[in-house]
Design an enzyme around this catalytic site. Structure first.
Site: not given
Ligand SMILES: O=C(O)CCC(=O)C(=O)O
Length: 277
Positions: A42, A111, A152
């Site tokens: 990411e 996303k 993510c």
């Molecule tokens: O869900 C999480 O704990 C981290 C998610 C995250 O860092 C993101 O979505 O970029």
């Protein structure tokens, strides 16, 4: 059918040209080591943080996707281009692009679930301060298998993975950057949960950890099998995780424990429509 997957745990810094050059060099190295499918983390072209997104955002096509296109073609690989902050009109998205070995962009995932959390005393993060959410599921076909993409925080939403599985995906790839609070607590557990529930492979790709960054990534890029076990993972330094994936494992596990045929669909079901494939 088996193939070699490479997850590039990239050290991402403040210089976009340097991030692109490093990514390009490591994609080449992965291909030299026999990878058929390569994935980046990411936000691979920019530090991760809401103040950075507007500064590093670019349109698609743009310099970052031009690099990805060339790298896929030159190295003859399928390439999951982690994610970049994408500018489209007055909106910014966290977007993953996917290229085939001819250099065609075959998928683009924005996303869907923005990372807005508040864990008092630990971490508060509000992606929605500068980002907008995408509204489409993203799957693509390869000769190896059908693959579903999430970014993510998307991994926390079990329904999304179920929809991918029911539409034939046998591998889910999540470029991600968990942090030093939720990383140790949830990163591996979520991957194992998604893999076991859906009896498919799950791969996650993180940036390398930079202790001096405003957002410190957990690292630990990982591959989990349809049985739910971690078959490979890294610590937090820059590195390439190479894994040979045996696709037959999916059907083996599904035949051994046939939960997908044993669902009480007369009593319940996933309601979401399958949009935007
Ligand atoms: O869900 C999480 O704990 C981290 C998610 C995250 O860092 C993101 O979505 O970029």
């Amino acid at each position: 059918m088996s193939f070699r997957l490479a997850l590039i745990q990239l050290a991402v810094g403040a210089s976009k040209p340097e991030n692109l050059a490093r990514a390009s060099r490591l994609i080449k190295e992965a291909a030299t080591k026999g990878a058929n499918l390569v994935a980046l983390p990411e936000c691979f072209n920019s530090p991760y943080g809401t103040s950075y997104f507007p500064e590093y955002a670019e349109s698609i096509p743009g310099p970052s996707t031009e690099m990805l296109l060339a790298a896929a073609k030159e190295n003859n690989v399928f390439l999951v281009g982690g994610s970049i902050p994408e500018r489209d009109g007055d909106k910014i998205y966290n977007t993953c692009t996917v290229f085939n070995p001819n250099g065609d962009m075959i998928a683009k995932h924005r996303k869907m679930h923005l990372f807005d959390i508040d864990v008092p005393g630990k971490i508060r993060f509000q992606e929605s301060e500068t980002l907008s959410p995408g509204n489409n599921f993203t799957m693509f076909e390869t000769p190896m298998c059908k693959i579903g993409i999430g970014i993510c925080y998307d991994i926390r939403f079990a329904e999304m993975a179920q929809i991918y599985a029911r539409n034939g995906c046998k591998l889910l790839i999540y470029p991600g950057a968990f942090n030093m609070t939720t990383g140790p607590a949830h990163w591996e557990l979520l991957q194992r949960a998604r893999a076991l529930d859906n009896q498919l492979f799950v791969a996650t790709v993180s940036p390398a950890r930079d202790e001096s960054a405003s957002y410190v990534a957990w690292g630990h890029s990982t591959v989990v099998s349809p049985w739910g076990d971690v078959i490979a993972s890294k610590e937090h330094e820059e590195s390439i995780l190479l894994v040979d994936i045996d696709m037959e494992r999916v059907d083996q596990v599904r035949n051994q424990i046939p939960v997908s045929k044993q669902r009480r669909t007369d009593l319940y079901g996933v309601q979401e429509l399958n949009k935007g494939t």
